[in-house]
Scaffold this active site. Structure first.
Site, mmCIF file in Angstrom:
data_model
loop_
_atom_site.group_PDB
_atom_site.id
_atom_site.type_symbol
_atom_site.label_atom_id
_atom_site.label_comp_id
_atom_site.label_asym_id
_atom_site.label_seq_id
_atom_site.Cartn_x
_atom_site.Cartn_y
_atom_site.Cartn_z
ATOM 1 N N SER A 113 -83.924 48.461 44.950
ATOM 2 C CA SER A 113 -83.602 47.253 44.500
ATOM 3 C C SER A 113 -83.832 46.832 43.114
ATOM 4 O O SER A 113 -82.943 46.310 42.212
ATOM 5 C CB SER A 113 -84.233 46.276 45.444
ATOM 6 O OG SER A 113 -85.653 46.184 45.231
ATOM 7 N N ASP A 124 -91.459 44.866 45.721
ATOM 8 C CA ASP A 124 -92.234 46.376 45.485
ATOM 9 C C ASP A 124 -91.470 47.192 44.663
ATOM 10 O O ASP A 124 -89.893 46.627 44.305
ATOM 11 C CB ASP A 124 -92.821 47.243 46.634
ATOM 12 C CG ASP A 124 -91.354 47.572 47.579
ATOM 13 O OD1 ASP A 124 -90.256 47.070 47.212
ATOM 14 O OD2 ASP A 124 -91.701 48.418 48.409
ATOM 15 N N ASP A 126 -89.676 50.983 43.948
ATOM 16 C CA ASP A 126 -89.477 52.242 44.499
ATOM 17 C C ASP A 126 -89.195 53.068 43.177
ATOM 18 O O ASP A 126 -88.224 52.769 42.358
ATOM 19 C CB ASP A 126 -88.315 52.402 45.220
ATOM 20 C CG ASP A 126 -88.302 51.781 46.574
ATOM 21 O OD1 ASP A 126 -89.417 52.076 47.413
ATOM 22 O OD2 ASP A 126 -87.362 50.915 47.098
ATOM 23 N N ASP A 178 -94.042 52.325 45.590
ATOM 24 C CA ASP A 178 -93.985 53.630 46.482
ATOM 25 C C ASP A 178 -93.339 54.560 45.595
ATOM 26 O O ASP A 178 -92.275 54.699 44.805
ATOM 27 C CB ASP A 178 -92.858 53.333 47.443
ATOM 28 C CG ASP A 178 -93.570 52.228 48.687
ATOM 29 O OD1 ASP A 178 -94.579 51.908 48.581
ATOM 30 O OD2 ASP A 178 -92.637 52.004 49.387
ATOM 31 N N LYS A 239 -78.682 40.308 51.132
ATOM 32 C CA LYS A 239 -80.063 40.754 51.538
ATOM 33 C C LYS A 239 -80.739 39.777 52.045
ATOM 34 O O LYS A 239 -81.662 39.872 52.886
ATOM 35 C CB LYS A 239 -80.652 41.359 50.266
ATOM 36 C CG LYS A 239 -80.288 43.026 50.128
ATOM 37 C CD LYS A 239 -80.844 43.205 48.900
ATOM 38 C CE LYS A 239 -82.370 43.654 48.909
ATOM 39 N NZ LYS A 239 -83.020 44.365 47.948
ATOM 40 N N TYR A 248 -83.120 43.192 58.741
ATOM 41 C CA TYR A 248 -83.458 43.997 57.499
ATOM 42 C C TYR A 248 -84.402 44.757 57.785
ATOM 43 O O TYR A 248 -85.514 44.365 57.413
ATOM 44 C CB TYR A 248 -83.643 43.170 56.256
ATOM 45 C CG TYR A 248 -83.579 43.912 54.984
ATOM 46 C CD1 TYR A 248 -82.610 43.623 54.103
ATOM 47 C CD2 TYR A 248 -84.605 44.629 54.504
ATOM 48 C CE1 TYR A 248 -82.460 44.496 52.830
ATOM 49 C CE2 TYR A 248 -84.722 45.056 53.441
ATOM 50 C CZ TYR A 248 -83.471 44.855 52.485
ATOM 51 O OH TYR A 248 -83.611 45.577 51.155
#
Length: 633
Positions: A113, A124, A126, A178, A239, A248
């Site tokens: 995202s 968060d 990625d 992450d 979303k 989701y």
């Protein structure tokens, strides 16, 4: 200094926008697998509806402030410098000359995202750590992990080395990250390195390819949409709608972020000149009528053969059983929705149909966009629930414990679906945290999501009972709504529940995760008993969010199941887990995981244990009792 373009989606997107506009002006009609459904441009009403849509998203915190965006860039810059320092130190440790170690490079790439430019406040990040060939995964999970431990900005650090895609999770200066790892077969990693070249995957192991896939898929999605800005606003809306409606979660068998992005991207390809308001409406129109399991593809699969498995039901028998295939556009192509089950597909399709009905009214100016984002009341849909309770002695243990159990819930759902009497097994993706058990006589009571635990309660101290046994104090729970196809039937779920708990126990034991005080329980609860598990504030919020009762068309049934409305349940004559009709309690199946052993517990002493038939006639207590028998009568 690392170039800002590596860790901010803005610069990347601007370059992609220019490229896309040039390419797509040449061939808009053939963008994607088929020609566009409509090339019509926006009308004044579409502009108005799009502005209304954007305004309706603001209260939900989907847009980040400039200060928050700048903070994310600073965090990623600091993490990049840390990666560079670690790779240089490791290179020197492996006897590489300092002049060479200074040039081997190493990069952080974002995906998901954040890279798409649709992250919300507090989301968060990625990210992927890309290292040269002399740095391996063992170095990443050892020396780099130890380096992160020494950083004052890093909190909640945990490594998941044995995951399908190995990852280090952390909170870096207030931002959840992450971080994956991939080693390329290159001597050095330049700053401006493009990961889209398929040849980079040659001679890499499967875990590195999976780690790289996130960045490659994200970049390819951005390349394949006709207008990135329209795509972004549409995806933000979809979303938010999916999260508000509880569909989701890739882990639990719904759709994850990349799957929703690909569905929106396909909609953009079919209506390349439409504005976001129209695209949201067309999204529901297209996918409420989609003929699953016909796959959703953004482009013709690449003719690349580097030996990695790709999704192809003509070759792979297992791929033929996927229920909602959405195929990633980058090699090796994969189905991003392989976790979807019959129940979750039914839930998703019903939400698509409901979304179409609401957006029809929005486009006719009969209601506003806020109605689309109203959260339905999960707890009013069903009369029967399974409550899964995960407990630990300390909050530090609970994070990993919940992660393991959540990753297994979809297998329990699949098992329940195979029961001939269960039509729907609908898992609510929300994981509810309980008040500390020590403050509620050992009984779990769910709090509204985001509710902080009082600071004066110690959640990382181990408590013991009079016998010196560690007792749980931290508890989390999931709710599974059940619909039965008949009334007055016996449904024995003992084997289903025990198989699930054994699978959780087996993996916890193999990964050395088990700690004293860890327990997992499954309880049957009727709707009228929910007050035993949900706090008054949460029940009140659910009732408020519910609004008027939804009038829906009957959804498509799961495979080989009797057709039944999702919100329809069988009569009160059905009860699970040896429920006593004359009481307000239910029985519970409990497996305590202590010292690596699984054991069933009952409230009676061993010398007073009764047969399962006798227990069904026993008077019920105020709270759910324990039992080895799980049956519907």
């Amino acid at each position: 200094m690392w170039p800002a373009s590596q860790y901010t989606h803005t610069n990347h997107a601007q370059a992609t926008v220019k490229t896309n506009e040039h390419q797509n002006q040449q061939n808009l009609k053939t963008l994607g697998m088929t020609s566009a459904i409509s090339m019509a441009g926006p009308k004044p009403i579409d502009v108005e509806k799009t502005n209304d849509l954007k305004d309706s998203l603001v209260p939900f915190g989907v847009f980040e402030s400039e200060a928050e965006m700048h903070h994310r860039m600073e965090v990623l810059g600091a993490l990049h410098r840390l990666v560079r320092q670690w790779i240089r130190d490791e290179s020197l440790r492996k006897n590489m000359p300092p002049s060479v170690a200074d040039t081997v490079g190493g990069n952080i790439y974002t995906f998901g995202s954040y890279r798409l430019g649709v992250h919300h406040r507090g989301a968060d990040i990625d990210a992927l750590c890309v290292a040269p060939r002399h740095i391996d995964r063992a170095d990443y999970f050892q020396s780099f992990y130890e380096l992160l431990k020494t950083q004052p900005q890093v909190k909640d650090l945990r490594a998941v080395e044995d995951a399908y895609v190995p990852v280090i999770k952390m909170n870096f200066d207030g931002i959840e990250i992450d971080l994956l790892f991939a080693r390329l077969a290159l001597k050095e990693i330049p700053d401006s390195f493009d990961l889209r070249d398929d040849i980079l995957l040659k001679n890499l192991d499967q875990k590195c390819v999976r780690s790289l896939n996130g960045c490659r898929v994200t970049d390819e999605i951005l390349r394949l949409v006709p207008n990135i800005n329209n795509f972004r606003l549409t995806l933000r809306a979809i979303k938010l709608w999916a999260k508000r409606h509880g569909i989701y979660s890739n882990t639990l068998g719904y759709l994850g972020g990349v799957s929703w992005a690909m569905l929106v991207a396909r909609t953009c390809q079919l209506y390349p000149n439409a504005l976001p308001a129209t695209l949201v409406h067309k999204f529901f129109l297209v996918f409420s009528q989609w003929k699953w399991p016909q796959p959703v593809l953004l482009k013709q699969p690449d003719a690349v053969n580097l030996g990695f498995p790709v999704w192809d039901p003509r070759v792979n028998v297992a791929d033929r059983f996927h229920l909602m295939p959405i195929i990633t556009p980058a090699y090796p192509q994969q189905n991003s929705t392989f976790n979807v089950s019959a129940s979750t597909r039914t839930v998703i399709m019903e939400e698509f149909r409901l979304g179409l009905a609401i957006t029809d009214e929005i486009m006719l100016s009969k209601c506003g966009w806020e109605r689309l984002f109203e959260a339905p009341n999960f707890f009013s849909r069903y009369k029967h629930f399974i409550v899964l309770l995960a407990s630990s002695a300390r909050a530090l243990d609970q994070l990993q414990w919940c992660g393991l159990i959540e990753s297994k819930i979809r297998h329990l759902i699949a098992t329940l679906e195979r029961n001939q009497h269960i039509t729907i097994a609908h898992v609510n993706p929300e994981c509810y945290n309980s008040v500390p058990l020590s403050t509620n006589n050992g009984q779990p009571l769910a709090l509204p999501p985001g509710t902080p635990v009082p600071a004066d309660i110690a959640l990382n101290e181990i408590n013991k009972n009079d016998k010196g046994e560690v007792i749980a104090n931290v508890c989390s729970m999931w709710f599974i709504g059940l619909v039965f196809d008949k009334t007055n039937v016996n449904v024995d779920l003992t084997y289903d529940i025990s198989s699930f708990t054994k699978a959780v126990h087996y993996q916890a034991e193999n990964t050395n995760m088990l700690r004293e005080g860890m327990t997992i329980e499954a309880r049957h609860v009727r709707r009228k008993q929910l007050h035993q598990f949900l706090s008054p504030s949460l029940l009140k919020r659910e009732r408020t969010a519910s609004g008027n009762k939804r009038k829906l068309d009957a959804p498509q049934p799961p495979l080989h199941k009797k057709t039944k409305r999702l919100s329809e349940s069988s009569t009160d004559d059905i009860s699970c887990f040896s429920y006593n009709e004359d009481s307000n309690s239910s029985n519970m199946y409990e497996v305590n995981l202590q010292n690596g052993n699984a054991s069933s517990h009952t409230p009676q002493e061993a010398d007073r244990n009764k047969s399962a038939a006798e227990k069904q006639m026993a008077p019920a207590s105020e709270h759910p009792s324990t039992s080895n028998s799980i049956a519907c009568t």
